[in-house]
Design an enzyme around this catalytic site. Structure first.
Site, short mmCIF file in Angstrom:
data_model
loop_
_atom_site.label_atom_id
_atom_site.label_comp_id
_atom_site.label_asym_id
_atom_site.label_seq_id
_atom_site.Cartn_x
_atom_site.Cartn_y
_atom_site.Cartn_z
N ASN A 173 0.87 -1.19 0.00
CA ASN A 173 0.00 0.00 0.00
C ASN A 173 0.90 1.23 0.00
OD1 ASN A 173 -1.82 2.04 0.47
ND2 ASN A 173 -2.24 1.46 2.59
N TRP A 174 1.01 1.85 -1.16
CA TRP A 174 1.93 2.99 -1.28
C TRP A 174 1.35 4.26 -0.66
CZ3 TRP A 174 4.27 2.92 -6.95
CH2 TRP A 174 4.87 1.67 -7.17
N LYS A 175 0.09 4.22 -0.28
CA LYS A 175 -0.60 5.40 0.28
C LYS A 175 -0.41 6.59 -0.66
CE LYS A 175 0.28 3.48 4.81
NZ LYS A 175 0.06 3.64 6.22
N HIS B 204 -9.55 1.00 4.74
CA HIS B 204 -8.28 1.19 5.44
C HIS B 204 -8.51 2.13 6.62
CE1 HIS B 204 -4.18 2.47 6.29
NE2 HIS B 204 -3.78 1.36 5.68
N GLU C 191 -6.90 4.54 7.76
CA GLU C 191 -6.71 5.98 7.49
C GLU C 191 -7.94 6.58 6.84
OE1 GLU C 191 -2.98 5.52 5.43
OE2 GLU C 191 -2.06 4.94 7.34
N GLU D 252 -5.54 -5.36 10.49
CA GLU D 252 -4.56 -4.30 10.76
C GLU D 252 -4.89 -3.59 12.07
OE1 GLU D 252 -2.51 -2.96 6.92
OE2 GLU D 252 -4.30 -1.74 7.14
N GLY E 16 2.17 2.10 10.79
CA GLY E 16 3.10 3.22 10.66
C GLY E 16 3.78 3.62 11.96
N SER F 281 3.24 -2.23 10.44
CA SER F 281 4.69 -2.18 10.67
C SER F 281 5.40 -3.48 10.30
CB SER F 281 4.98 -1.79 12.13
OG SER F 281 4.52 -0.47 12.37
N GLY G 79 2.73 -1.22 4.32
CA GLY G 79 2.72 0.21 4.02
C GLY G 79 4.14 0.72 3.78
N GLY G 80 4.74 1.31 4.81
CA GLY G 80 6.05 1.95 4.68
C GLY G 80 7.11 1.11 3.97
#
Ligand code: PEP
Length: 256
Positions: A9-11, A95, A97, A167, A173, A214, A235-236
């Site tokens: 997930n590149w956000k 998600h 966010e 999640e 994150g 994470s 993600g990151g």
């Protein structure tokens, strides 16, 4: 047999030029996506077209990060499932966010899942508790409620095309991942348990469930050793080709 699935997930990261570079780096390092693991890249909407062209006929899949539930119309700024079906195989829905910053609810998540499935897009449905709920011991209750809301009105055949991502919001994150056994227990009880109640034991066992929060090359093996975890939503670490490729490789190793 559930094929493991690693999704990046590149956000809200990567321009078109940066997308081409990251796709090139991932492919150069990984070669073709391995047989044992499905690999999904979820860049921003603006990069889906170039990513699709760049990937050509390779085995990598693409996913969107969101969608709106109407097929078309006066909804300025939204993107419909019909548009995405030309570009992507998957769509991340619900998600945390989006729940936290954009008012996503269990009801809108449900509408989006139904709309995605109607055009053949496969939802990656995110569920998970926030820190206060985790600390209050309410994880299973919260996840069960999110599951029931997300999957209301679906029939078992539709659930075959859905991936679920557990999640814990406190792990996203933050660098503080859940533990493998802890995540596995939530998936076994709250996620597969709810699927079994709603759609039967066979669907509960056949549905793929990822862990997200994470995930790094250093901790992916701990999650992939768990019997109920079928991959990860990353993600990151998906923004660095070397880390993402290592996560894919470690998943292939752990699950083969
Ligand atoms: C995510 O965005 O779904 C996620 C799990 O992020 P991170 O890996 O950075 O925690």
């Amino acid at each position: 047999m559930r094929t493991p699935i690693i999704a990046g997930n590149w956000k809200m990261n990567k321009t078109v030029a940066e997308t081409l570079e990251l796709v090139r780096e991932i492919r150069q390092s990984l070669g073709e996506a391995p047989e044992q693991v499905e690999v999904v890249l979820c860049p921003p909407f603006t990069s889906l077209w170039v990513a699709k062209n760049s990937l050509g006929r390779s085995k990598f899949s693409l996913g969107a990060q969101n969608l709106y539930w109407e097929p078309k119309g006066a909804f300025t700024g939204e993107i419909s499932p019909v548009m995405l079906a030309e570009l992507a195989t998957y769509a991340i829905i619900g998600h945390s966010e989006r729940r936290q910053y954009f008012g996503e609810t269990d009801e809108t998540v449900n509408k989006k899942i139904q709309a995605a499935l109607a055009v053949g897009l496969k939802p990656i449905v995110c569920v998970g508790e926030v820190l206060a709920e985790f600390e209050a011991g309410k994880t299973n209750e919260v996840v069960r409620r999110q599951m029931r809301g997300a999957f209301a009105g679906l029939v078992p055949e539709q659930v075959q095309n859905v991936v679920i991502a557990y999640e814990p919001v406190w792990a996203i994150g933050t660098g503080k991942a859940a533990t493998g056994p802890g995540a596995n227990a939530v998936v076994a009880q709250a996620i597969r348990g709810t699927l079994a109640e709603m759609f039967g034991g066979e669907v509960a066992q056949a549905t793929r469930v990822q862990y997200g929060g994470s995930v790094t090359p250093a901790n992916i093996a701990e999650f992939m050793e768990q019997p109920d975890l079928d991959g990860a939503l990353v993600g990151g670490a998906s923004l660095k080709a070397a880390d993402f490729v290592e996560i894919v490789r470690a998943t292939a190793k752990a699950k083969s």
